[in-house]
Design an enzyme around this catalytic site. Structure first.
Site, PDB file in Angstrom:
ATOM      1  N   CYS A 157       4.854  -4.254  16.434  1.00  0.00           N
ATOM      2  CA  CYS A 157       4.417  -3.152  17.296  1.00  0.00           C
ATOM      3  C   CYS A 157       2.920  -3.323  17.538  1.00  0.00           C
ATOM      4  CB  CYS A 157       4.703  -1.806  16.626  1.00  0.00           C
ATOM      5  SG  CYS A 157       6.447  -1.598  16.212  1.00  0.00           S
TER       6      CYS A 157
ATOM      7  N   CYS B  92      -1.603   6.751   9.484  1.00  0.00           N
ATOM      8  CA  CYS B  92      -0.450   6.050  10.060  1.00  0.00           C
ATOM      9  C   CYS B  92      -0.899   4.805  10.803  1.00  0.00           C
ATOM     10  CB  CYS B  92       0.278   6.918  11.072  1.00  0.00           C
ATOM     11  SG  CYS B  92       0.699   8.527  10.473  1.00  0.00           S
TER      12      CYS B  92
ATOM     13  N   GLU C  31       0.834  -1.198   0.000  1.00  0.00           N
ATOM     14  CA  GLU C  31       0.000   0.000   0.000  1.00  0.00           C
ATOM     15  C   GLU C  31       0.867   1.246   0.000  1.00  0.00           C
ATOM     16  OE1 GLU C  31      -4.266  -0.971   1.959  1.00  0.00           O
ATOM     17  OE2 GLU C  31      -2.644  -0.795   3.372  1.00  0.00           O
TER      18      GLU C  31
ATOM     19  N   CYS D 144       5.162  -6.473   7.523  1.00  0.00           N
ATOM     20  CA  CYS D 144       6.284  -6.038   8.364  1.00  0.00           C
ATOM     21  C   CYS D 144       6.605  -7.164   9.335  1.00  0.00           C
ATOM     22  CB  CYS D 144       5.895  -4.771   9.147  1.00  0.00           C
ATOM     23  SG  CYS D 144       7.259  -4.084  10.125  1.00  0.00           S
TER      24      CYS D 144
ATOM     25  N   CYS E 283       0.098  -1.097  15.689  1.00  0.00           N
ATOM     26  CA  CYS E 283       0.181  -0.882  14.240  1.00  0.00           C
ATOM     27  C   CYS E 283      -0.472  -2.040  13.485  1.00  0.00           C
ATOM     28  CB  CYS E 283       1.646  -0.748  13.834  1.00  0.00           C
ATOM     29  SG  CYS E 283       1.859  -0.509  12.060  1.00  0.00           S
TER      30      CYS E 283
ATOM     31  N   CYS F 245       3.478   8.610   1.070  1.00  0.00           N
ATOM     32  CA  CYS F 245       3.856   7.684   2.128  1.00  0.00           C
ATOM     33  C   CYS F 245       4.132   6.344   1.441  1.00  0.00           C
ATOM     34  CB  CYS F 245       2.706   7.581   3.135  1.00  0.00           C
ATOM     35  SG  CYS F 245       3.083   6.502   4.516  1.00  0.00           S
TER      36      CYS F 245
END
Ligand code: SAH
Length: 363
Positions: A125, A355, A83, A121, A128, A114
């Site tokens: 975290c 974010c 994305e 990932c 996220c 962005c």
């Protein structure tokens, strides 16, 4: 486009070395396809169209937020989701008043991309959304650049005259993306070779190194390598907590690279590059937004090295975000301690493009 494949194909066809640069220059200016590259022989344009796909990414879905933010979901050739987000900001009041950035009847502000460095990932975290999806793989430099080229072409179609887009001659500078942040999916420092190779070419698309930022969880080897590059790219650090216990709880990578070591690496970066390091701090109600936590943060960060960007939490299901009063109070404490602090303007939340919300769900 796969730039290595382009070079191989041109070399195999016996074309002179400058051809690859010529094709890239057209692509970087937003040309719609090989056919728009009018100083290339027609037969070569046809050969390239047949042998080198114009993009390494296929657009799968695109959503437009009310604030002008656009989130695009792509698939790589091997089907990995990626994305990227275009954020458009209003022109600053000064330029509006002077009309200095006015193009025929329009006023344009910064257009920031962005970009993703990985599909998914590997880090986890807790706040996220990307961390919760399956990690795919590192993206190639071409796959990173193709995200930027997609928006370059989109802004050209939206803003440039049809004639200029047919010629592929490039739109007025006001219509091109002019900032990029590696704050999409992934940890850029774990794929730094490809990220830096992409950074090297971003200026051709209209994004200078000074307007490019690489954001990291605090992957120390990457921070040290970035400090050694010749490109004046900005470093941003996702900090989110000023003590190791809390930071390890919400960002498990902190066990590998603890806070004091990460901050020391940032200080080295600043010494080498003379550029402020931007600290990102996502505001989680009752978790990291208390008065004494603001004091602790201010005490750990040297205002000559760091500037803080407080990020309103974008819902991903796991936490409550701090309210604007709490964020304002936290900011005031930092500033009382002489640390510069801003609050990030939230963009694209209604399309889960903000974010931490990139997770490749079909909207
Ligand atoms: N892995 C890198 C690059 C991703 S940047 C890094 O972590 O820095 C994504 C930024 O958005 C990071 O600062 C991250 O901490 C922040 N973020 C993640 N989830 C968020 C959420 N739900 N709301 C607001 N910001 C979030």
């Amino acid at each position: 486009m796969d730039l290595e494949r382009l070079e191989r194909t041109l070399a195999d066809a016996g074309e002179p070395a400058f051809r690859a640069r010529q094709v890239w220059a057209w692509a970087a200016r937003g040309a719609a396809g090989y056919n728009a590259m009018t100083d290339l022989p027609v037969a070569l344009r046809e050969q390239l169209a047949a042998q080198v796909p114009y993009s390494t990414l296929t657009l799968v879905n695109e959503v437009h937020a009310r604030d002008g933010t656009v989130k695009s979901l792509f698939h790589t050739a091997d089907g990995r989701p990626v994305e990227a987000v275009l954020m458009r900001y209003p022109a600053p009041p000064a330029s509006r008043a002077k009309g200095s950035k006015r193009t025929i009847g329009r006023v344009v502000g910064r257009r920031s991309l962005c970009l993703s460095s990985q599909s998914g990932c590997p880090l986890t975290c807790t706040f996220c959304a990307t961390g919760a999806m399956k990690f795919g793989r590192n993206l190639t430099a071409s796959e990173i650049l193709d995200q930027a080229l997609h928006f370059r072409r989109m802004l050209l179609t939206a803003g440039g005259s049809p004639a200029s887009s047919e010629r592929g001659a490039g739109c007025p500078a006001e219509d091109a993306p002019d900032h990029a942040v590696f704050m999409g999916m992934g940890e850029p420092m774990m794929n730094l070779d490809n990220v830096l190779a992409a950074c090297r070419r971003l200026p051709d698309i209209g994004i200078t190194h000074r307007r490019t930022a690489i954001s990291t969880v605090g992957w120390i080897p990457g921070i040290d390598r970035l400090a050694q590059t010749d490109m004046p790219v900005r470093l941003a650090l996702s900090l989110h907590a000023a003590d190791d216990a809390l930071r390890s709880q919400i960002m498990p990578v902190n066990d590998r690279y603890p806070l004091a070591d990460v901050l020391a690496a940032c200080v080295r970066f600043h010494a080498a590059k003379r550029r402020l390091v931007f600290v990102e701090y996502v505001m989680l109600a009752g978790v990291n937004d208390r008065y004494e936590q603001a004091v602790a943060l201010a005490e750990r960060l040297d205002p000559k090295v760091f500037k803080v960007n407080l990020i309103p939490y974008n819902p991903t299901g796991s936490y409550d975000g701090s309210g604007s009063d709490a964020i304002g109070a936290f900011r005031a404490v930092l500033e009382e301690h002489g640390l510069r602090a801003t609050v990030r303007l939230t963009r694209g939340r209604d399309i889960a493009a903000a974010c931490g919300q990139l997770a490749a769900a079909r909207a």
